[in-house]
Structure formats: structure tokens, C-alpha cells
Design a protein around this motif. Structure first.
Motif, PDB file in Angstrom:
ATOM      1  N   ASP A 116     -12.136  16.623  -7.535  1.00 19.17           N
ATOM      2  CA  ASP A 116     -13.462  16.007  -7.544  1.00 19.17           C
ATOM      3  C   ASP A 116     -14.116  16.121  -6.174  1.00 19.17           C
ATOM      4  O   ASP A 116     -15.329  16.135  -6.044  1.00 19.17           O
ATOM      5  CB  ASP A 116     -13.349  14.523  -7.893  1.00 19.17           C
ATOM      6  CG  ASP A 116     -12.705  14.320  -9.247  1.00 19.17           C
ATOM      7  OD1 ASP A 116     -13.043  15.074 -10.173  1.00 19.17           O
ATOM      8  OD2 ASP A 116     -11.856  13.420  -9.374  1.00 19.17           O
ATOM      9  N   ARG A 117     -13.277  16.135  -5.157  1.00 20.75           N
ATOM     10  CA  ARG A 117     -13.794  16.116  -3.787  1.00 20.75           C
ATOM     11  C   ARG A 117     -12.799  16.852  -2.913  1.00 20.75           C
ATOM     12  O   ARG A 117     -11.607  16.859  -3.204  1.00 20.75           O
ATOM     13  CB  ARG A 117     -13.925  14.661  -3.308  1.00 20.75           C
ATOM     14  CG  ARG A 117     -14.700  14.484  -2.032  1.00 20.75           C
ATOM     15  CD  ARG A 117     -15.271  13.062  -1.976  1.00 20.75           C
ATOM     16  NE  ARG A 117     -14.206  12.055  -2.075  1.00 20.75           N
ATOM     17  CZ  ARG A 117     -13.577  11.555  -1.007  1.00 20.75           C
ATOM     18  NH1 ARG A 117     -13.892  11.933   0.202  1.00 20.75           N
ATOM     19  NH2 ARG A 117     -12.633  10.647  -1.171  1.00 20.75           N
ATOM     20  N   LEU A 118     -13.317  17.474  -1.880  1.00 18.88           N
ATOM     21  CA  LEU A 118     -12.445  18.230  -0.986  1.00 18.88           C
ATOM     22  C   LEU A 118     -12.436  17.627   0.404  1.00 18.88           C
ATOM     23  O   LEU A 118     -13.442  17.095   0.874  1.00 18.88           O
ATOM     24  CB  LEU A 118     -12.921  19.682  -0.864  1.00 18.88           C
ATOM     25  CG  LEU A 118     -12.663  20.610  -2.039  1.00 18.88           C
ATOM     26  CD1 LEU A 118     -13.173  22.003  -1.720  1.00 18.88           C
ATOM     27  CD2 LEU A 118     -11.181  20.655  -2.350  1.00 18.88           C
ATOM     28  N   LEU A 119     -11.272  17.735   1.014  1.00 16.46           N
ATOM     29  CA  LEU A 119     -11.103  17.323   2.391  1.00 16.46           C
ATOM     30  C   LEU A 119     -10.522  18.553   3.085  1.00 16.46           C
ATOM     31  O   LEU A 119      -9.473  19.027   2.692  1.00 16.46           O
ATOM     32  CB  LEU A 119     -10.095  16.178   2.420  1.00 16.46           C
ATOM     33  CG  LEU A 119      -9.945  15.311   3.630  1.00 16.46           C
ATOM     34  CD1 LEU A 119     -11.179  14.447   3.764  1.00 16.46           C
ATOM     35  CD2 LEU A 119      -8.713  14.433   3.476  1.00 16.46           C
ATOM     36  N   VAL A 120     -11.244  19.062   4.075  1.00 15.73           N
ATOM     37  CA  VAL A 120     -10.736  20.244   4.763  1.00 15.73           C
ATOM     38  C   VAL A 120     -10.137  19.804   6.087  1.00 15.73           C
ATOM     39  O   VAL A 120     -10.792  19.135   6.882  1.00 15.73           O
ATOM     40  CB  VAL A 120     -11.852  21.290   5.002  1.00 15.73           C
ATOM     41  CG1 VAL A 120     -11.259  22.541   5.622  1.00 15.73           C
ATOM     42  CG2 VAL A 120     -12.566  21.607   3.703  1.00 15.73           C
ATOM     43  N   ILE A 121      -8.867  20.127   6.268  1.00 13.86           N
ATOM     44  CA  ILE A 121      -8.173  19.745   7.501  1.00 13.86           C
ATOM     45  C   ILE A 121      -7.834  21.000   8.282  1.00 13.86           C
ATOM     46  O   ILE A 121      -7.297  21.959   7.714  1.00 13.86           O
ATOM     47  CB  ILE A 121      -6.873  18.977   7.197  1.00 13.86           C
ATOM     48  CG1 ILE A 121      -7.185  17.695   6.457  1.00 13.86           C
ATOM     49  CG2 ILE A 121      -6.124  18.646   8.472  1.00 13.86           C
ATOM     50  CD1 ILE A 121      -5.965  16.835   6.235  1.00 13.86           C
ATOM     51  N   GLU A 122      -8.179  20.992   9.550  1.00 13.91           N
ATOM     52  CA  GLU A 122      -7.752  22.079  10.422  1.00 13.91           C
ATOM     53  C   GLU A 122      -7.216  21.476  11.696  1.00 13.91           C
ATOM     54  O   GLU A 122      -7.856  20.616  12.291  1.00 13.91           O
ATOM     55  CB  GLU A 122      -8.925  23.026  10.731  1.00 13.91           C
ATOM     56  CG  GLU A 122      -9.216  23.961   9.573  1.00 13.91           C
ATOM     57  CD  GLU A 122     -10.413  24.865   9.843  1.00 13.91           C
ATOM     58  OE1 GLU A 122     -10.509  25.416  10.952  1.00 13.91           O
ATOM     59  OE2 GLU A 122     -11.246  24.992   8.932  1.00 13.91           O
ATOM     60  N   ASP A 123      -6.045  21.929  12.085  1.00 16.72           N
ATOM     61  CA  ASP A 123      -5.439  21.488  13.329  1.00 16.72           C
ATOM     62  C   ASP A 123      -5.346  19.956  13.405  1.00 16.72           C
ATOM     63  O   ASP A 123      -5.624  19.362  14.444  1.00 16.72           O
ATOM     64  CB  ASP A 123      -6.250  22.041  14.505  1.00 16.72           C
ATOM     65  CG  ASP A 123      -5.384  22.157  15.751  1.00 16.72           C
ATOM     66  OD1 ASP A 123      -4.145  22.199  15.600  1.00 16.72           O
ATOM     67  OD2 ASP A 123      -5.944  22.175  16.858  1.00 16.72           O
TER      68      ASP A 123
END
Lengths: 250, 393
Positions: free
Chosen positions: B232-239
Motif C-alpha cells: 500500500d505504501r513504500l518506504l525507501v531506505i538507503e544507508d
């Protein structure tokens, strides 16, 4: 090829020279039967003692992280390479009537280990336990920690994880280690004769009986050796079957 | 002291340490995370919520901290600082010294390689959680059978995990996690271990099962399609940090980082908008975008000045072997072909220039233009095909 012959020839000689006719007579000799029963009982007791003491130790060696772990691991496996006679001498110095610990065992509890049946078990455990520890430690080390984590996320307490996941997964190795340990204990000679002596009925196990008979009744010695050989072959066969099955499920 | 609030039906551990519910505890529902986790030089620092019934996709490159986050939520790793609450219950609160270990958290975890117990049958795998809650053997099995039935696994109960196909193992892993009746469901790359065809089937099915799950769900993935279809929703994690949040459609249309842009197949340029019509790009070159630049969320916000992002579809860029002089596109720039990759019905041409770009053209066009590595080309793009938005959340 020469090596193969070298290893096999003595065994063949044993089979060829075996007093097949007199076998039943030798084996029904009461002294032989006593030695056989004592051997089986002591080896089994030594295996149980190794399980009780060795499995937790194997777990620590495989899972714990602390300085000196490598040294501890080396010390645990020392009896594997130590001449058993030296082990016997060391046991005497530790548990003998005047030993470092034996002195107190004697004066406080009236317990004397040397030259008694429990002494045989102690000597056999000392020599055979490393076989169990090394086998179980290897299995624990290569077992998948991820499965234990998965069990934890499913609500299993540490004890449940150990009982329902860790132990069953190392089960084959536990059995293999026990059999190895038992076989080693059964054949134990040097430490036993040094620490527990060679008294028929109380400390004379099969290998000691073979040694004795060799001087008085060589035919009986051959017959007894044959029995030990059969046991060894049976152990090997059991382990082979176990390992093959163990390898089928990764 | 942990406080708990959950209705009897969904509470999987009624016997665990319970304190009287307080109004403060009732405020939160779903998962609330404000967590810092330090591990050597790596630091995970995230702050987000997931509503009951919501499926949150956690997207990010390898080593971004996705799995570390799941492990912290499951109680396999403790936080360095911050707190995790589920339906008002504190699972981890480093300030208050609260840490509920994994075996007492109402959290279901579907691991990447499933981690099914190889020595137990499928039925006993699924019955593992009920058994661990001191349910009797037969009632545990009944509960497990119910879950096998629900996931269409009834015939597989007697099999060992080694006898299952990838898709079946995936479903068994889900059944095993659900049989614990968790309040929070975590899936770590649930489809990564499957081959392409099975993945397609399982994806749709998994989506259906997740919809039935009443609690919050987190899916870690680095498959963009999986993220688009199942969440339903995205969480983009980098580093270790959240770089973008939003609906899958919004993230796909306006990626905030190169990583996301590559995943969804867009050219992304960061630049500075000055007084001139063109936007100076950080990596060289100038592009002109038409229309009102918009912020991520507010559609009618004033045009962003300063830092902006430009997204261009590879199919919106044209390739020419000579400079197109009478063309209408406002953006024309030279480059060199540095790679060709055949996608199903198109060729993705990699062009190095200022700026560099990925361009999609037909295989016929590649032949007509005689493109190969090192061919000098001209690129053009209409200003209206360039989406401009402000940089930053």
C-alpha cells in the motif's frame, strides 16, 4: 596396496588363527563373561557420563565467544593425542588416594576411585569423551542458527528451542559421537590399567583380559580379540548407515 | 513496564506480562517506530508508522539496513536508542529499559529462505508456534490444520520441507508465521528464492493472504514489481536512512534517489534551478522542463527554487545520428553510445554525455541508425516530457 595389505593382514591372521571350534567354550568361561559384562557396563556408563558432561561443553565451545576459547578447545582435545598411560598417571595424581583432589574425596566422602569399577569408568570417560565433544561441537557449529531464531520468533523459549530444534538437528551427530565414544571406551587399555588396575571382576575389562590371557591361554586371547573385532565392525557399520542417512537431509 | 492493549481475538499471547491498559497506551494503534540501531560504523535511523491492515514495502539496496530493521522489530536485535510500539505496547524502549525478546513478541517473521525446520513435517512446522504456547499436541495440530487448509496446503501436511517446491515452502512459511496469530507480520524478501514463473503465481496469492491479515505488515524487497503490486505504501531506505516514502505510484513516478530511479527505470537528474530557463545539472549539462515544477506532496505549491529533481522516461528521449536542427524539442545534446541491452520488445541504449541517459528505442531503429558501442549520437527530449519536482521529502 602395500598399505592396504599391511592394515588388513593382521585382521585376516586373527580370523585364520581363531579357535573356531573352541570358541563357544572360551566365551562361556565365567571369567571371560565377567570381563565382557564389565566392559559393556563401564563403556556404557562412560558414554552416559560423556553425554552429561560433554554436550554442554561442546555447546560452549561451539557457541560461546570469550578470550581463551581456542586454548580451552585445544585442552579438551588433548586426551585424543595424549598416550593413555600418561592419562592414567595423570588421573592417579588427581584422583589417587594422595592426589590433588582424591585426597579430599577420600577424607571427606570416603570415596576412593583408583582400582575400583568407578575408576574404570573415570579412566574411560577421560579418554573417550573428547570423541563425543569433537563430533557434537562440529555439528553445533555447522547447525543453522537461523532455525533457532525462527523458533524464537514462533514463541519458543530457549529451552524449547534447544529441545525441539537444536537437539533433533544434531541428533545424528550426537548418536555418531556416542557410538564413537562408546567404542573408544570399550577398547580403552592404558589409562584403565594404570588408574584402575587389572582385578578380575572389578576392573578387568576385555582388553585387559585379552592381555592377561595372552600369557596364560593364547587361544582364549584370540577368541576375545575376535569378539572385540566384531564389535568394532558393528560400530563401523552402524556409523556408516547413520552418516549416509544423515547426509541425505541437509 | 510494558503495557498492553489488544482485543482478545488477535492477542496471541494472553499469558505474557500484562499491565492494566492506560489511556496513553490506547492512543497508538498499529506499529510506531522511532529507532536507532548502531552496528560498528553502520547506523540505522528510521522513524515511521504502519496502520493496522496496511502493507508497507521496505525498499532499498543491499546493506541499506532493511533486514536489520526487521530483526529489530522481531526482537532478534535490540535498539541502540528509540522505541518500537505495537498497538500501544512497548516492544522495545531503550530509554525505559524495556526489551521484549523475540519469543515473547507477537510478531510473525517469514524469513528469506523460509527457515522451515527440516526435521519436522509441514504440519508440525505450522503447529510449532501453537505448541510453543503450551497448547496441547492435538489442539496445536488442529490449529495448524486450519492454517494449512486456509493456505491450500492440506495435502502437504505429512511432507518434510525438503519435499516441497519453492512456492509451497513459501506458503508453509507464511502459514507457520500466521499460526502464531501475530499482531505484526514481517516478510523478508518473500519471493526472492522463487524462480520467475512461480514468483508470478505466488505474488498474487500472497497479496490476497496479506489483505486478510488484520495487523500491520512489512515486506522487505528489492524487486520493484513486487513492491508495486503487493504494498500500500513504500518506504525507501538507503544507508540506514529513509530517503523516500509514499504510495508505490508516487514513488515510481517521482523517485527521490538514483537507486529508486534505476529500479523503476527512469532517468533522474539532480540540479539547481537558477534564474535562467534551464536547470543546471550536478553531473553536467542543462535541461529545460516545461510546466509548473511541483513539490512531492503539494500539487499547487509554488515552483521550487534551488534544488530540484528531473525525471525523464527512457522512451521520451529520441536518438539521432546527426544534430536535429529544425526539431521542436527544447533539449538537444550530444553523447556517445556506451551500451546496448535488449529488453523484451525494445533496446535500452546507454548514452554517455552531459547528461548521460538511458534511451529506449525499437530494435529496428537500432539497425537503421547503425548504433553500436562508441557511436556518436544526438539526444533530444521535449520539455513537456521532463517531470520536475523539488529535491527532498
Amino acid at each position: 596396496m602395500v598399505g592396504f595389505a599391511f592394515l588388513l593382514l593382521p585382521l585376516i591372521a586373527l580370523l585364520v588363527r581363531a579357535p573356531w571350534r573352541g570358541l563357544s567354550k572360551v566365551l562361556s568361561d565365567s571369567q571371560v563373561l565377567t570381563a565382557l559384562r564389565l566392559s559393556l557396563e563401564c563403556a556404557s556408563a562412560a558414554t552416559v557420563a560423556s553425554l552429561v558432561l560433554g554436550v554442554p561443553l561442546a555447546w560452549v565451545l561451539a557457541r560461546a565467544r570469550f578470550p581463551g576459547l581456542a586454548l580451552l578447545r585445544a585442552l579438551v582435545t588433548l586426551p585424543l593425542v595424549l598416550p593413555p598411560v600418561v592419562g592414567g598417571v595423570a588421573l592417579l595424581l588427581a584422583f589417587g588416594r594422595n592426589g590433588v583432589l582424591g585426597r579430599y574425596l577420600d577424607s571427606w566422602f570416603g570415596v576412593t576411585l583408583p582400582f575400583t569399577t568407578p575408576g574404570v569408568i573415570v579412566a574411560e570417560t577421560f579418554v573417550a569423551m573428547p570423541f563425543l565433544i569433537v563430533t557434537v561441537e562440529g555439528a553445533l557449529r555447522s547447525s543453522d542458527l537461523g532455525l533457532e531464531e525462527a523458533a524464537a520468533t514462533l514463541g519458543a523459549s530457549r529451552l524449547t528451542v534447544y529441545r525441539r530444534v537444536t537437539l533433533p538437528l544434531i541428533g545424528p551427530s550426537l548418536l555418531a559421537g556416542s557410538v564413537l565414544c562408546w567404542a573408544r571406551a570399550l577398547g580403552e587399555f592404558g589409562a584403565t590399567i594404570t588408574f584402575a588396575g587389572n582385578y578380575p571382576g572389578t576392573t578387568q575389562t576385555m582388553p585387559l583380559a585379552v592381555y592377561n590371557k595372552l600369557e596364560t591361554d593364547p587361544q582364549a586371547a584370540v577368541a576375545l580379540s575376535l569378539v572385540l573385532l566384531v564389535v568394532a565392525v558393528a560400530v563401523l557399520a552402524a556409523l556408516r548407515g547413520r552418516w549416509l542417512r544423515g547426509g541425505a537431509t541437509p | 513496564m510494558a503495557t498492553r492493549r489488544r482485543d482478545a481475538v488477535s492477542d496471541p499471547r494472553p499469558d505474557s506480562s500484562a499491565a492494566p491498559s492506560t489511556p496513553a497506551a490506547r492512543r497508538g494503534s498499529g506499529l510506531v517506530v522511532d529507532a536507532t540501531l548502531q552496528r560498528g560504523t553502520f547506523c540505522l535511523d528510521v522513524d515511521f508508522d504502519v496502520a493496522p491492515g496496511e502493507v508497507l514495502g521496505v525498499l532499498g539496496p543491499n546493506g541499506a539496513g532493511k533486514t536489520t530493521l526487521l530483526r529489530a522489530l522481531a526482537g532478534l536485535t535490540a535498539l541502540t536508542a528509540g522505541r518500537i510500539t505495537l498497538d500501544g505496547d512497548r516492544l522495545d524502549d531503550s530509554d525505559a529499559g524495556v526489551f521484549i525478546p523475540a519469543d515473547r513478541r507477537p510478531v510473525g517473521f517469514v524469513f528469506q529462505n523460509y527457515r522451515l525446520f527440516p526435521h519436522l513435517s509441514v504440519l508440525d512446522n505450522v503447529a510449532f508456534a501453537p505448541r510453543s504456547r503450551r497448547m496441547g499436541r492435538s489442539s496445536s495440530r488442529q490449529a495448524a490444520e486450519k492454517w494449512l487448509e486456509r493456505l491450500g496446503l492440506r495435502e502437504l501436511g505429512d511432507r518434510k520441507p525438503a519435499q516441497l517446491s519453492g512456492g509451497q515452502a513459501q506458503r508453509v512459511a507464511l502459514a507457520r508465521a500466521l499460526a502464531a496469530e501475530p499482531g505484526l507480520l514481517l516478510l523478508d524478501e518473500p519471493l526472492a528464492a522463487l524462480d520467475a514463473r512461480t514468483r508470478l503465481e505466488v505474488r498474487a496469492e500472497l497479496r490476497r493472504h496479506l489483505e486478510e491479515f488484520p495487523g500491520p505488515t512489512l515486506i522487505v524487497t528489492h524487486d520493484p514489481l513486487e513492491a508495486m503490486v503487493m504494498t500500500d505504501r513504500l518506504l525507501v531506505i538507503e544507508d540506514g536512512r529513509i530517503v523516500q516514502q509514499g504510495t508505490p505510484a508516487a514513488v515510481a513516478r517521482r523517485p527521490a534517489t538514483q537507486y529508486v530511479a534505476r529500479l523503476v527505470g527512469l532517468n533522474l537528474y539532480a540540479g539547481t534551478r537558477g534564474d535562467a530557463a534551464g536547470i543546471q545539472l550536478d553531473d553536467g549539462g542543462t535541461l529545460t522542463a516545461a510546466g509548473q515544477p511541483r513539490a512531492h506532496q503539494a500539487r499547487d505549491a509554488p515552483p521550487p527554487t534551488g534544488r530540484v529533481l528531473l525525471a525523464v522516461r527512457p522512451s521520451a528521449i529520441a536518438v539521432h545520428t546527426t544534430r536535429p536542427d529544425h526539431s521542436s524539442p527544447r533539449n538537444v545534446w550530444p553523447g556517445t553510445v556506451s551500451g546496448l541491452e535488449l529488453l523484451t520488445d525494445r533496446v535500452r541504449v546507454q548514452v554517455t554525455g552531459a547528461p548521460s541517459a538511458l534511451v529506449d528505442i525499437t530494435p529496428a531503429a537500432v539497425a537503421d541508425l547503425g548504433l553500436s558501442n562508441g557511436t556518436p549520437v544526438w539526444l533530444s527530449a521535449k520539455a513537456t516530457d521532463i517531470d520536475i519536482y523539488s529535491d527532498g521529502p
